[in-house]
Design a protein around this motif. Structure first.
Motif, short mmCIF file in Angstrom:
data_model
loop_
_atom_site.label_atom_id
_atom_site.label_comp_id
_atom_site.label_asym_id
_atom_site.label_seq_id
_atom_site.Cartn_x
_atom_site.Cartn_y
_atom_site.Cartn_z
N THR A 181 2.29 64.53 36.87
CA THR A 181 1.19 63.47 36.98
C THR A 181 1.18 62.65 37.74
O THR A 181 0.38 61.79 38.51
CB THR A 181 1.40 62.48 35.63
OG1 THR A 181 2.54 61.99 35.52
CG2 THR A 181 1.05 63.27 34.35
N ASN B 290 1.28 68.96 41.28
CA ASN B 290 0.10 68.56 40.82
C ASN B 290 -1.14 69.52 40.76
O ASN B 290 -1.68 69.77 39.85
CB ASN B 290 -0.28 67.04 41.00
CG ASN B 290 -1.49 66.43 40.50
OD1 ASN B 290 -2.45 66.67 40.99
ND2 ASN B 290 -1.27 65.92 39.25
N GLN C 214 0.95 67.99 33.34
CA GLN C 214 2.30 67.43 33.13
C GLN C 214 2.76 66.85 34.33
O GLN C 214 3.89 65.83 34.27
CB GLN C 214 3.06 68.57 32.69
CG GLN C 214 2.68 69.19 31.33
CD GLN C 214 2.64 68.34 30.09
OE1 GLN C 214 3.71 67.49 29.97
NE2 GLN C 214 1.37 68.14 29.61
N PRO D 284 -3.87 68.09 29.31
CA PRO D 284 -3.48 67.26 29.93
C PRO D 284 -2.39 67.80 31.12
O PRO D 284 -1.86 68.73 30.96
CB PRO D 284 -2.91 66.00 29.08
CG PRO D 284 -2.20 66.83 28.10
CD PRO D 284 -3.23 67.94 27.85
N ASP E 91 -2.39 61.76 33.82
CA ASP E 91 -2.58 63.12 33.37
C ASP E 91 -4.13 63.76 33.24
O ASP E 91 -4.11 64.88 32.64
CB ASP E 91 -1.89 63.32 31.99
CG ASP E 91 -2.82 62.38 30.94
OD1 ASP E 91 -3.61 62.04 31.28
OD2 ASP E 91 -2.26 62.48 29.70
#
Length: 276
Positions: free
Chosen positions: A206, A12, A204, A202, A193
């Protein structure tokens, strides 16, 4: 399972680092540091009165992300190394200081292994910026690393979101406590996201995992590692809109509750030192 949690968080943050470092005006707006050699991050500017004179001090910034706070410490006179577990963050931080000309080193490591890549007992300042501790599974382990890194007489400076704030559910009406205040072995799981600044796409990767811990647990962890508590200050503001729709942006870049701003703490600063 902890390794799986940290791997998910790293994926992330690798994505966030790339988006946050964009040169298109989104993210962290990094071009202002390139264009203005005296620019400081809002976070470090807030901390500056308590940081004191950093001239010539050997500093390490744990969980430094893309380096905007790190280079700001260098601009205040410190000789700084930034550390982060995200390879993309370290890459972007190095790219940024290559453009700005600030003399800052960056290394990649989990906080728990910081002394594998940094010299123990040689730092006058260990700095941790806001939004960092919630990504670490053990506050005791973190405090141990801080104590190992500090030189005798050295200082820890951390400003962080308040544990009461981390316990709030911002999606519910009112100021609602909904999540653990005390450290738990199993983290909270999130699937989102978005990130905390405006970005061009956004996320991916998440899924993330976070741990809260009480203010008492944080202070006690530092005391247990032999550090001396020099200051504990609670603030009524935080540098992002933590409770959307219920906060007002102040001129200094801090957000405070619009109604009854004195009703709860939103962040805190701890200064602790290693005895000589």
């Amino acid at each position: 399972m902890t390794t799986e949690y940290l791997d998910a968080n790293r994926a992330n943050w690798n994505e966030r680092a790339t988006l946050h470092a964009a040169r298109d005006g989104s993210g962290y707006g990094v071009l202002r540091y390139v264009e203005d050699g005296a620019a400081l991050s809002d976070v470090v500017r807030f901390d500056q009165p308590l940081l004191g004179d950093l001239t010539g001090k050997r500093a390490v910034h744990l969980q430094c992300h893309i380096g905007t706070d790190t280079l700001s410490l260098a601009r205040l006179g410190a000789r700084v190394t930034g550390l982060d577990f995200s390879e993309n963050a370290v890459e972007e931080a190095r790219r940024l200081v290559a453009e700005t000309g600030d003399a800052v080193d960056f290394v990649r490591s989990d906080v728990s292994h910081a002394t594998d890549v940094l010299p123990a007992g040689e730092f006058d300042l260990v700095y941790t910026g806001i939004g960092a501790l919630c990504w670490l599974p053990s506050i005791s382990e973190w405090a141990g690393v801080v104590a190992e890194l500090l030189a005798p007489g050295g200082t820890l400076h951390i400003r962080e979101g308040h544990p009461v704030l981390w316990s709030m559910n911002e999606t519910l009406p009112g100021l609602t406590l909904a999540f653990p205040y005390f450290e738990q072995p199993v983290p909270l799981e999130w699937d989102d996201d978005s990130t905390y600044v405006e970005v061009s796409a956004p996320l991916q990767s998440t899924r993330t995992y976070e741990w809260n811990r009480s203010l008492g647990e944080i202070v006690t962890a530092l005391l247990d590692r032999g550090l001396r508590l020099d200051a504990l200050i609670e603030h009524d503001s935080v540098p992002w809109e933590a409770l959307p729709g219920r906060m007002t942006l102040r001129p200094d870049g801090e957000y405070a509750l619009t109604e009854q701003p004195s009703v709860m703490p939103l962040s805190y600063t701890i200064r602790a030192s290693k005895p000589v």
